[in-house]
Design an enzyme around this catalytic site. Structure first.
Site, PDB file in Angstrom:
ATOM      1  N   HIS A 166      -9.489  -1.411   5.805  1.00 38.71           N
ATOM      2  CA  HIS A 166      -8.835  -2.463   4.207  1.00 38.71           C
ATOM      3  C   HIS A 166      -8.841  -3.857   4.323  1.00 38.71           C
ATOM      4  O   HIS A 166      -7.887  -4.087   5.436  1.00 38.71           O
ATOM      5  CB  HIS A 166      -7.457  -1.131   4.043  1.00 38.71           C
ATOM      6  CG  HIS A 166      -6.465  -1.629   4.838  1.00 38.71           C
ATOM      7  ND1 HIS A 166      -6.007  -1.043   6.298  1.00 38.71           N
ATOM      8  CD2 HIS A 166      -5.029  -2.296   4.665  1.00 38.71           C
ATOM      9  CE1 HIS A 166      -4.959  -0.975   6.606  1.00 38.71           C
ATOM     10  NE2 HIS A 166      -4.510  -2.209   5.667  1.00 38.71           N
ATOM     11  N   HIS A 215      -7.106 -11.067   5.269  1.00 40.65           N
ATOM     12  CA  HIS A 215      -7.952 -11.231   6.184  1.00 40.65           C
ATOM     13  C   HIS A 215      -8.099  -9.015   6.479  1.00 40.65           C
ATOM     14  O   HIS A 215      -7.335  -8.626   6.085  1.00 40.65           O
ATOM     15  CB  HIS A 215      -7.071 -11.328   7.627  1.00 40.65           C
ATOM     16  CG  HIS A 215      -5.373 -10.484   7.566  1.00 40.65           C
ATOM     17  ND1 HIS A 215      -4.513 -11.144   6.456  1.00 40.65           N
ATOM     18  CD2 HIS A 215      -5.253  -8.880   8.447  1.00 40.65           C
ATOM     19  CE1 HIS A 215      -3.152  -9.408   7.421  1.00 40.65           C
ATOM     20  NE2 HIS A 215      -3.933  -8.887   8.223  1.00 40.65           N
TER      21      HIS A 215
HETATM   22  P1  2AM Z   1      -1.609  -3.973   5.980  1.00 41.14           P
HETATM   23  O1  2AM Z   1      -2.539  -4.788   5.899  1.00 41.14           O
HETATM   24  O2  2AM Z   1      -2.247  -2.355   6.083  1.00 41.14           O
HETATM   25  O3  2AM Z   1      -0.173  -3.592   5.871  1.00 41.14           O
HETATM   26  C1  2AM Z   1      -0.058  -8.220   9.895  1.00 41.14           C
HETATM   27  O4  2AM Z   1       1.707  -8.101   9.516  1.00 41.14           O
HETATM   28  C2  2AM Z   1      -1.371  -7.119   9.552  1.00 41.14           C
HETATM   29  O5  2AM Z   1      -0.855  -5.733  10.346  1.00 41.14           O
HETATM   30  C3  2AM Z   1      -1.069  -6.417   8.402  1.00 41.14           C
HETATM   31  O6  2AM Z   1      -2.680  -6.048   8.577  1.00 41.14           O
HETATM   32  C4  2AM Z   1      -0.742  -5.286   8.401  1.00 41.14           C
HETATM   33  O7  2AM Z   1      -1.150  -4.101   7.793  1.00 41.14           O
HETATM   34  C5  2AM Z   1      -0.691  -4.502   9.978  1.00 41.14           C
HETATM   35  N1  2AM Z   1       0.446  -4.073  10.429  1.00 41.14           N
HETATM   36  C6  2AM Z   1       1.872  -4.592  10.593  1.00 41.14           C
HETATM   37  N2  2AM Z   1       2.343  -3.331  10.291  1.00 41.14           N
HETATM   38  C7  2AM Z   1       2.059  -2.742  10.971  1.00 41.14           C
HETATM   39  C8  2AM Z   1       2.347  -1.659  11.710  1.00 41.14           C
HETATM   40  N3  2AM Z   1       3.059  -1.110  12.211  1.00 41.14           N
HETATM   41  N4  2AM Z   1       1.435  -0.752  12.367  1.00 41.14           N
HETATM   42  C9  2AM Z   1       0.059  -1.222  12.480  1.00 41.14           C
HETATM   43  N5  2AM Z   1      -0.232  -2.356  11.434  1.00 41.14           N
HETATM   44  C10 2AM Z   1       0.346  -3.205  10.907  1.00 41.14           C
END
Ligand code: 2AM
Length: 177
Positions: A120, A36
């Protein structure tokens, strides 16, 4: 519940990304169904707050747009490699939608997101750092560019940490016109 706002990806695009998901020691590849593009991470909220989030997102009037995934990159470096991702071609409509979501969520009472939006799609996280292999992997696939796809909605997902890893469930979808 733990929430985030994201774009879901069409099945053919997820298949295309899946085809990238091999040949890198130490990588924990994201399950194809879980691929996603995050627009806003919300985190843990209570029931009332979740309702406020839903109401805020429901009030957004956004337009449909086309989006193209292109290029690969990484977050973090040698010391703490965090993720391998597919990038997004510069897209004003995407930035605009993300800004609308941010504004709506702040109005609903959420603390501002401090990090700059860097669109991304995370492909892998790492249990071990592949070292130079990662640079080779990225360089070899640097021409990666997917077919454009039409973004017609955005989604509020909940995330549960299960034994096998994260399970994402769409809680609500918000159409773009
Ligand atoms: P990522 O893809 O860069 O890992 C669900 O967990 C989504 O939220 C993931 O796509 C993740 O990004 C993002 N995510 C998880 N923890 C986060 C945080 N503390 N701050 C910002 N984005 C977060």
């Amino acid at each position: 519940m733990r929430l985030f706002v994201a774009l879901s990806l069409p099945a053919d695009l997820r298949s295309r990304l899946c085809a990238l998901s091999s040949g890198l020691p130490g990588a924990r590849w994201v399950d194809p169904a879980n691929l996603h593009l995050t627009l806003r991470f919300i985190g843990e909220v209570g029931g009332h707050e979740a309702d406020d989030v839903d109401a805020a997102l429901s009030g957004i009037n956004g337009k449909r747009f086309s989006l193209t995934l292109s290029g690969l990159g990484q977050f973090g470096g040698d010391r703490r490699l965090r993720a391998l991702w597919a990038g997004v071609e510069p897209n004003e409509a995407l930035d605009h939608l993300q800004a609308k979501i941010e504004t709506a969520l702040q109005r609903a009472g959420l603390a501002p997101e401090k990090r700059k939006f860097k669109p991304h799609v995370t492909l892998a996280r790492f249990k071990a750092n592949p070292g130079e292999r990662l640079q080779d992997y990225i360089v070899e696939r640097s021409l990666f560019r997917a077919e454009p796809f039409e973004v017609t909605e955005f989604v509020l997902y909940s995330s549960y940490l299960a034994h096998k890893g994260a399970i994402y469930a769409p809680e609500a979808t918000y159409p773009l016109i």
